[in-house]
Design an enzyme around this catalytic site. Structure first.
Site, PDB file in Angstrom:
ATOM      1  N   GLY A  46      32.368  35.525  35.704  1.00  0.00           N
ATOM      2  CA  GLY A  46      31.128  34.801  35.911  1.00  0.00           C
ATOM      3  C   GLY A  46      30.157  35.626  36.743  1.00  0.00           C
ATOM      4  N   GLN A  51      23.006  37.457  41.838  1.00  0.00           N
ATOM      5  CA  GLN A  51      23.920  38.561  42.144  1.00  0.00           C
ATOM      6  C   GLN A  51      23.405  39.897  41.617  1.00  0.00           C
ATOM      7  OE1 GLN A  51      27.499  36.101  40.763  1.00  0.00           O
ATOM      8  NE2 GLN A  51      28.376  37.554  42.230  1.00  0.00           N
ATOM      9  N   CYS A  94      34.873  37.326  43.973  1.00  0.00           N
ATOM     10  CA  CYS A  94      33.444  37.335  43.687  1.00  0.00           C
ATOM     11  C   CYS A  94      32.982  38.782  43.538  1.00  0.00           C
ATOM     12  CB  CYS A  94      32.702  36.648  44.838  1.00  0.00           C
ATOM     13  SG  CYS A  94      30.915  36.583  44.614  1.00  0.00           S
ATOM     14  N   LEU A  95      32.191  39.038  42.512  1.00  0.00           N
ATOM     15  CA  LEU A  95      31.696  40.400  42.296  1.00  0.00           C
ATOM     16  C   LEU A  95      30.818  40.869  43.452  1.00  0.00           C
ATOM     17  CD1 LEU A  95      30.918  40.230  38.472  1.00  0.00           C
ATOM     18  CD2 LEU A  95      32.942  41.158  39.618  1.00  0.00           C
ATOM     19  N   HIS A 136      31.769  27.645  41.110  1.00  0.00           N
ATOM     20  CA  HIS A 136      31.544  28.871  41.886  1.00  0.00           C
ATOM     21  C   HIS A 136      30.148  29.437  41.585  1.00  0.00           C
ATOM     22  CE1 HIS A 136      33.082  32.863  43.530  1.00  0.00           C
ATOM     23  NE2 HIS A 136      31.993  33.230  42.872  1.00  0.00           N
ATOM     24  N   GLU A 137      29.805  29.518  40.294  1.00  0.00           N
ATOM     25  CA  GLU A 137      28.522  30.123  39.923  1.00  0.00           C
ATOM     26  C   GLU A 137      27.336  29.226  40.288  1.00  0.00           C
ATOM     27  OE1 GLU A 137      28.494  33.203  39.339  1.00  0.00           O
ATOM     28  OE2 GLU A 137      30.645  33.370  38.989  1.00  0.00           O
ATOM     29  N   HIS A 140      26.439  29.740  43.786  1.00  0.00           N
ATOM     30  CA  HIS A 140      25.588  30.928  43.993  1.00  0.00           C
ATOM     31  C   HIS A 140      24.109  30.575  43.855  1.00  0.00           C
ATOM     32  CE1 HIS A 140      27.976  34.498  44.599  1.00  0.00           C
ATOM     33  NE2 HIS A 140      28.776  34.195  43.600  1.00  0.00           N
TER      34      HIS A 140
END
Length: 173
Positions: A46, A51, A94-95, A136-137, A140
């Site tokens: 994701g 991000q 997380c990226l 999660h996304e 963000h």
């Protein structure tokens, strides 16, 4: 398609609240393509637009297990409509917080709504990894990181580690 640089903790952009996508334009479609390319390259399941430094309410996801049968999703203006009382715990990463993983407890099932690149509004139910990824996304998009669900001690440790790494990379001590 372009692989875009990822915003990494402690960059304050990660705490921005993203703005709604008003119209699906060629620029929005290009961003979606770039985000998918960046997500697959990372690799991740994701990615939120913030991000890659774009404060728009856009998310790309693919929770399929196979590279040969990818199932990319692009969610515009996604929102959680409801969540189950039943909780589940997944190890999240997380990226934007590379190589750090921790167990996070969230609703096991969610109902969510989003707009597609074709302008269609979809309501969908999710459980398992998809439910975790959606939550999660969307977090963000609201300036919330998965580490915000951890104890203060764990969160402070992670922030300190990434602040030190950012200083080293910037040439400081």
């Amino acid at each position: 398609m372009t692989i875009r640089p990822l915003i990494i903790l402690p960059d304050p952009k990660l705490r921005l609240v993203s703005k709604a996508v008003e119209t699906v334009t060629d620029e929005v479609r290009r961003l979606a393509d770039d985000m998918l390319e960046t997500m697959y390259d990372a690799p991740g399941v994701g990615l939120a637009a913030i991000q890659v430094g774009v404060p728009l309410r856009m998310v790309t996801m693919d929770v399929s297990k196979s590279e040969t049968e990818r199932q990319p999703m692009v969610l515009l203006n996604p929102e959680i409509l409801s969540g189950s009382e039943e909780l589940s715990t997944y190890e999240e990463g997380c990226l934007s917080i590379p190589e750090y993983y921790e167990e996070v407890e969230r609703p096991a099932k969610v109902r969510f709504r989003y707009m597609t690149l074709a302008g269609e509004t979809i309501e969908q139910e999710a459980e398992g990894l998809l439910a975790t990824c959606v939550q999660h996304e969307i977090d963000h998009l609201n300036g919330v990181l998965f580490i915000d669900y951890l104890s203060k001690l764990k969160r402070d440790r992670v922030l300190t580690k990434f602040k030190k790494a950012a200083r080293r990379e910037a040439g400081g001590s």
